[in-house]
Design a protein around this motif. Structure first.
Motif, PDB file in Angstrom:
ATOM      1  N   LEU A 188      -0.599   7.525 -14.448  1.00 57.12           N
ATOM      2  CA  LEU A 188      -0.723   6.704 -15.652  1.00 57.12           C
ATOM      3  C   LEU A 188      -1.470   5.409 -15.355  1.00 57.12           C
ATOM      4  N   LEU A 189      -1.129   4.764 -14.239  1.00 56.89           N
ATOM      5  CA  LEU A 189      -1.788   3.507 -13.897  1.00 56.89           C
ATOM      6  C   LEU A 189      -3.291   3.712 -13.726  1.00 56.89           C
ATOM      7  N   GLN A 190      -3.687   4.759 -12.993  1.00 58.28           N
ATOM      8  CA  GLN A 190      -5.113   5.003 -12.813  1.00 58.28           C
ATOM      9  C   GLN A 190      -5.786   5.340 -14.144  1.00 58.28           C
ATOM     10  N   HIS A 191      -5.083   6.058 -14.995  1.00 60.23           N
ATOM     11  CA  HIS A 191      -5.606   6.399 -16.325  1.00 60.23           C
ATOM     12  C   HIS A 191      -5.921   5.129 -17.112  1.00 60.23           C
ATOM     13  N   TYR A 192      -5.038   4.159 -17.054  1.00 62.70           N
ATOM     14  CA  TYR A 192      -5.268   2.910 -17.784  1.00 62.70           C
ATOM     15  C   TYR A 192      -6.325   2.041 -17.105  1.00 62.70           C
ATOM     16  N   LEU A 193      -6.360   2.059 -15.771  1.00 65.50           N
ATOM     17  CA  LEU A 193      -7.407   1.318 -15.062  1.00 65.50           C
ATOM     18  C   LEU A 193      -8.789   1.867 -15.399  1.00 65.50           C
ATOM     19  N   ASP A 194      -8.837   3.163 -15.713  1.00 61.86           N
ATOM     20  CA  ASP A 194     -10.105   3.793 -16.104  1.00 61.86           C
ATOM     21  C   ASP A 194     -10.425   3.600 -17.586  1.00 61.86           C
ATOM     22  N   GLY A 195      -9.543   2.877 -18.295  1.00 63.06           N
ATOM     23  CA  GLY A 195      -9.791   2.610 -19.714  1.00 63.06           C
ATOM     24  C   GLY A 195      -9.287   3.682 -20.647  1.00 63.06           C
TER      25      GLY A 195
ATOM     26  N   ALA B 224       6.286  -4.898  -6.286  1.00 65.76           N
ATOM     27  CA  ALA B 224       5.217  -3.986  -6.712  1.00 65.76           C
ATOM     28  C   ALA B 224       5.657  -3.155  -7.913  1.00 65.76           C
ATOM     29  N   ASN B 225       6.882  -2.638  -7.873  1.00 68.16           N
ATOM     30  CA  ASN B 225       7.391  -1.837  -8.985  1.00 68.16           C
ATOM     31  C   ASN B 225       7.446  -2.640 -10.279  1.00 68.16           C
ATOM     32  N   LYS B 226       7.904  -3.875 -10.162  1.00 67.91           N
ATOM     33  CA  LYS B 226       8.011  -4.727 -11.349  1.00 67.91           C
ATOM     34  C   LYS B 226       6.644  -5.077 -11.911  1.00 67.91           C
ATOM     35  N   ARG B 227       5.713  -5.482 -11.046  1.00 69.08           N
ATOM     36  CA  ARG B 227       4.411  -5.958 -11.527  1.00 69.08           C
ATOM     37  C   ARG B 227       3.553  -4.814 -12.086  1.00 69.08           C
ATOM     38  N   VAL B 228       3.670  -3.609 -11.524  1.00 71.55           N
ATOM     39  CA  VAL B 228       2.939  -2.462 -12.070  1.00 71.55           C
ATOM     40  C   VAL B 228       3.426  -2.169 -13.487  1.00 71.55           C
ATOM     41  N   ALA B 229       4.755  -2.152 -13.667  1.00 73.48           N
ATOM     42  CA  ALA B 229       5.317  -1.876 -14.991  1.00 73.48           C
ATOM     43  C   ALA B 229       4.912  -2.951 -15.994  1.00 73.48           C
ATOM     44  N   THR B 230       4.959  -4.198 -15.557  1.00 74.39           N
ATOM     45  CA  THR B 230       4.601  -5.307 -16.448  1.00 74.39           C
ATOM     46  C   THR B 230       3.127  -5.259 -16.816  1.00 74.39           C
ATOM     47  N   TYR B 231       2.276  -4.936 -15.842  1.00 72.70           N
ATOM     48  CA  TYR B 231       0.835  -4.850 -16.080  1.00 72.70           C
ATOM     49  C   TYR B 231       0.515  -3.830 -17.162  1.00 72.70           C
ATOM     50  N   VAL B 232       1.105  -2.631 -17.046  1.00 74.21           N
ATOM     51  CA  VAL B 232       0.828  -1.580 -18.030  1.00 74.21           C
ATOM     52  C   VAL B 232       1.371  -1.979 -19.399  1.00 74.21           C
TER      53      VAL B 232
ATOM     54  N   THR C 227      -4.729   5.269  -0.176  1.00 74.87           N
ATOM     55  CA  THR C 227      -3.552   4.604  -0.727  1.00 74.87           C
ATOM     56  C   THR C 227      -3.812   4.109  -2.148  1.00 74.87           C
ATOM     57  N   PHE C 228      -2.720   3.823  -2.828  1.00 76.60           N
ATOM     58  CA  PHE C 228      -2.755   3.158  -4.133  1.00 76.60           C
ATOM     59  C   PHE C 228      -2.040   1.835  -3.909  1.00 76.60           C
ATOM     60  N   SER C 229      -2.698   0.727  -4.253  1.00 73.53           N
ATOM     61  CA  SER C 229      -2.208  -0.565  -3.782  1.00 73.53           C
ATOM     62  C   SER C 229      -1.968  -1.568  -4.898  1.00 73.53           C
ATOM     63  N   ALA C 230      -1.004  -2.455  -4.614  1.00 69.95           N
ATOM     64  CA  ALA C 230      -0.769  -3.645  -5.426  1.00 69.95           C
ATOM     65  C   ALA C 230      -0.977  -4.826  -4.487  1.00 69.95           C
TER      66      ALA C 230
ATOM     67  N   HIS D 179       0.841  -1.197   0.000  1.00 71.38           N
ATOM     68  CA  HIS D 179       0.000   0.000   0.000  1.00 71.38           C
ATOM     69  C   HIS D 179       0.879   1.251   0.000  1.00 71.38           C
ATOM     70  N   ILE D 180       0.633   2.108  -0.974  1.00 72.23           N
ATOM     71  CA  ILE D 180       1.476   3.279  -1.183  1.00 72.23           C
ATOM     72  C   ILE D 180       0.634   4.549  -1.027  1.00 72.23           C
ATOM     73  N   ALA D 181       1.189   5.545  -0.354  1.00 70.62           N
ATOM     74  CA  ALA D 181       0.486   6.811  -0.145  1.00 70.62           C
ATOM     75  C   ALA D 181      -0.049   7.355  -1.471  1.00 70.62           C
ATOM     76  N   ASP D 182      -1.321   7.715  -1.487  1.00 66.52           N
ATOM     77  CA  ASP D 182      -1.963   8.191  -2.720  1.00 66.52           C
ATOM     78  C   ASP D 182      -1.752   9.697  -2.871  1.00 66.52           C
ATOM     79  N   VAL D 183      -0.512  10.071  -3.173  1.00 67.70           N
ATOM     80  CA  VAL D 183      -0.151  11.477  -3.329  1.00 67.70           C
ATOM     81  C   VAL D 183      -0.937  12.117  -4.474  1.00 67.70           C
ATOM     82  N   SER D 184      -1.180  11.362  -5.540  1.00 64.98           N
ATOM     83  CA  SER D 184      -1.843  11.927  -6.718  1.00 64.98           C
ATOM     84  C   SER D 184      -3.292  12.336  -6.439  1.00 64.98           C
ATOM     85  N   HIS D 185      -3.883  11.845  -5.338  1.00 63.64           N
ATOM     86  CA  HIS D 185      -5.228  12.280  -4.961  1.00 63.64           C
ATOM     87  C   HIS D 185      -5.211  13.739  -4.512  1.00 63.64           C
ATOM     88  N   TYR D 186      -4.126  14.130  -3.832  1.00 65.72           N
ATOM     89  CA  TYR D 186      -4.034  15.474  -3.270  1.00 65.72           C
ATOM     90  C   TYR D 186      -3.303  16.452  -4.197  1.00 65.72           C
TER      91      TYR D 186
END
Length: 748
Positions: free
Chosen positions: A581-588, A461-469, A350-353, A296-303
């Motif tokens: 970017l991750l949230q952008h792609y999760l939103d389609g 988490a860093n590896k799997r986020v990059a691979t997912y995108v 948070t933003f989580s993997a 779980h990572i602090a969701d800085v991009s929310h603020y």
């Protein structure tokens, strides 16, 4: 008579046209009349202009004027752009942008360019007779000054003043008129703005724009280090105001948009003095017997919204800066230590993997998205380590959980190394400071299982986020993403290192596919031996520098085909970019344009380097300050560098490094044997080389220059001192060089 700027720009355009013509026809030469015909020039005035163009190109060395008066293209010469790295008073390197080799430039040929300036260089390919394949050149144009602000100590006289720069890459004092000292006292630390750059025989001139304080005081020195590297130490008032105005409550509507994980056991593990908690782990045993672990990572991009004042300031800084005694945060304290910090017993966005593992440590499922968590406990690394090492009756309910996570981290680590990850452990130190900031003790940082546990889950988490995108789109061009990339070692550096390691009896392959395996075998072989530090330091130097890019070229050191930075958005701007970017792609969303993000990646990489340089400068300052208090003592040290002017020696566990100057080796005259990384006495044959254990004492310390001068203990009449290598040997007279192993630190 000189040309005005508009005429000069037109003239330079003609130069480039003519140069392009010659380059396309580099197999033949042309007379002035032939050039006139080729460019269809008939009127006398234009012919004179083209004559001036050819003469300028010839005088600049970009064309060759033959004995018959004809001109031809110099195919051994070329023009490149880059940044000046003024490594010592005699010469500089121009670091070329892109793939080209750096250019060696004598100081006399810099033509008033300074360290950090962007310049255009006329260079020539190296002669085949030279062993060094580095091209040499001359600065022909200063395109952009790196900085006009210089930090240093001001010396004030009744009639004038001058600044002695702190930077080791500025070799001339700066004249300051007595009317421009802004109230600075003699020997104050100040920032001077250069108002006129120097010329041969004339100093640069400037004016004081900020007085930092009395030299030698801790606050002054830390601020001067930040200023030296162009790093801020306070936030603009409007940015602070915007941070303070953020609502601290979490609306129920926001929670409904997220996966609610507040009831899942969660905790943080961080340094004991940390205040900004970027990440937390959650642990839950599922009904099917598998384990679900959340990163779980602090969701800085929310603020921090794109384009806002907070975002602009965060991007400008790009990273938090960690000096010995303080953190200069990327975000105001309201965010970094408050709203975004995953403090215990508080609901946090948070933003989580989230990963589901089977009993063998295999990932069966993964999920990425925005969450809300409630950290149940905060651990310091030392506390978590105690639970890992505890063998008696379990009295802490977290002990079996921490141990289970540690076992899984070991499996992830073993799999990573088996797949080719390079096992480098860089030496770091921590300081104990008194109330005035003076260092009273220096200790090596020891990385134990608790540190490695957190590291493995962050890497995952860093590896799997990059691979997912990357895998979201199955065809090229893939979705744009911010990657943390790391190229394979430079073949020439690898060859040199392999040759050096062989002198110690170790084999390091230069075969690209076997390099990581060979390095790991070497690290295992040298552990605990006298040559460990030397070989490890040089091995790190062979590695490329990790950086940010939108090109998915992989991470050599980790052996990951796709890797990003997702886990530290409080202190790294690229992580904020990754979250968005991750949230952008999760939103389609569709893939955004790559070019603007690549510019941001380059900026972030540059700022990271500045922050790392400032961190090293603060460490070096405290090391010199610490050693200045221990001048009478004798220390055990290891030779870590050999130069034409002396030996660099690292002192024990403090990692303080000083120089034994060649002139102070008073038992003989010593020559540098560059090819064998050693110096040899002409008469007694005594040898000093990398990895030798020596005894030294402090001769002098210079806090302003952050240097330590050492002297060998017992040089005269000491017999076979050093490492029993006092027998005479034949020594090839090697070429003089700068330090063979400059110290550095690689960041993943």
């Amino acid at each position: 008579m000189g040309r005005n700027p508009k005429e000069e720009k037109f003239f330079q355009g003609l130069q480039q046209e003519v140069l392009d013509f010659f380059e396309l026809n580099d197999y033949r030469s042309y007379s002035l009349n032939q050039i006139h015909k080729a460019f269809a020039i008939r009127d006398r005035k234009t012919k004179e202009i083209y004559g001036d163009v050819l003469n300028r190109l010839a005088s600049d060395g970009r064309l060759i004027r033959q004995e018959d008066g004809n001109f031809r293209f110099d195919n051994e010469s070329f023009v490149v752009e880059g940044r000046v790295d003024h490594v010592n008073s005699r010469f500089a390197f121009v670091v070329v942008e892109g793939e080209g080799k750096d250019i060696w430039v004598a100081t006399a040929d810099l033509n008033n360019a300074k360290d950090g300036d962007r310049v255009r260089v006329q260079a020539r390919k190296p002669s085949e007779k030279k062993k060094n394949d580095r091209p040499e050149g001359e600065v022909i144009e200063i395109l952009e000054r790196g900085s006009t602000d210089v930090v240093g100590v001001i010396q004030v006289t009744p009639h004038y003043a001058f600044l002695i720069p702190d930077s080791k890459k500025i070799y001339e004092d700066i004249y300051v008129p007595r009317t421009e000292v802004m109230g600075a006292n003699h020997l104050d630390k100040v920032i001077v703005e250069v108002t006129r750059w120097g010329s041969p025989g004339k100093k640069a001139e400037g004016r004081v724009i900020k007085v930092l304080g009395k030299a030698g005081e801790n606050e002054t020195e830390m601020h001067s280090i930040l200023a030296e590297f162009g790093l801020p130490y306070e936030f603009p008032a409007d940015v602070e105001y915007m941070a303070e105005s953020i609502n601290t409550s979490i609306p129920k509507e926001e929670i409904k948009k997220r996966r609610d994980m507040r009831k899942v056991l969660s905790f943080t593990i961080d340094p004991i003095d940390a205040k900004d908690f970027d990440d937390a782990l959650s642990y839950e045993v599922l009904k099917n017997g598998n384990v679900e672990i959340g990163v779980h990572i602090a969701d800085v991009s929310h603020y921090v919204k794109p384009g806002s004042l907070l975002d602009q300031e965060a991007y400008k800084r790009a990273t938090s800066v960690y000096l010995v005694d303080r953190v200069v945060p990327m975000l105001p304290e309201k965010l970094s230590n408050g709203l975004c910090s995953l403090r215990p017993n508080e609901d946090k966005l948070t933003f989580s993997a989230v990963f589901e593992f089977d009993t063998n440590g295999v990932i069966l499922k993964e999920w990425f998205g925005r969450t809300v968590i409630h950290s149940d406990r905060r651990f310091a690394y030392e506390q978590a380590q105690e639970l890992i090492e505890h063998t008696g009756e379990v009295t802490d309910s977290y002990e079996p959980i921490i141990k289970a996570l540690n076992q899984l981290a070991h499996k992830l680590r073993d799999a990573r190394f088996a797949h080719g990850s390079v096992n480098f452990e860089t030496a770091e130190v921590r300081f104990e400071l008194d109330a005035a900031g003076k260092p009273i003790a220096v200790h090596p940082r020891v990385r134990k299982d608790a540190h490695k546990l957190i590291e493995e889950f962050m890497l995952l988490a860093n590896k799997r986020v990059a691979t997912y995108v990357h895998d979201l789109k199955k065809t090229d061009p893939r979705n744009t993403m911010v990657y943390r990339v790391h190229e394979a070692p430079d073949p020439e550096k690898l060859r040199v290192f392999s040759t050096f390691a062989k002198k110690f009896g170790y084999q390091v392959t230069t075969e690209p596919k076997q390099v990581s395996k060979s390095f790991n075998a070497l690290m295992e072989s040298i552990e605990g031996k006298g040559e460990e530090h030397v070989l490890q330091s040089l091995a790190v130097r062979t590695m490329s520098k990790a950086r940010y890019s939108t090109d998915a070229i992989g991470h050599f050191g980790l052996a990951f085909p796709f890797y990003s930075h997702f886990t530290s958005p409080i202190r790294r701007y690229p992580d904020v970019m990754t979250h968005r970017l991750l949230q952008h792609y999760l939103d389609g969303g569709a893939s955004p344009e790559r070019a603007p993000l690549e510019i941001q990646c380059k900026h972030s990489s540059d700022r990271e380097k500045l922050a790392a340089d400032a961190e090293r400068a603060s460490i070096k300052y405290k090391q010199v300050e610490y050693m200045s208090l221990h001048e009478p003592q004798i220390f055990d040290g290891i030779i870590t560098g050999v130069t034409e002017f002396g030996l660099f020696v690292e002192i024990g566990d403090t990692s303080c490094e000083g120089l034994v100057r060649m002139v102070d080796l008073n038992d003989d005259f010593y020559d540098l044997d560059k090819d064998n990384y050693r110096i040899v006495g002409k008469s007694n044959g005594r040898v000093f080389t990398f990895g030798d254990a020596v005894k030294v004492k402090v001769r002098d310390t210079n806090l302003a220059k952050r240097t330590i001068d050492l002297e060998m203990v017992g040089m005269r009449g000491a017999g076979a001192y050093a490492n029993n290598r006092s027998r005479k040997r034949d020594m090839p007279r090697g070429a003089r060089s700068s330090k063979v192993i400059p110290r550095g630190k690689r960041r993943r």
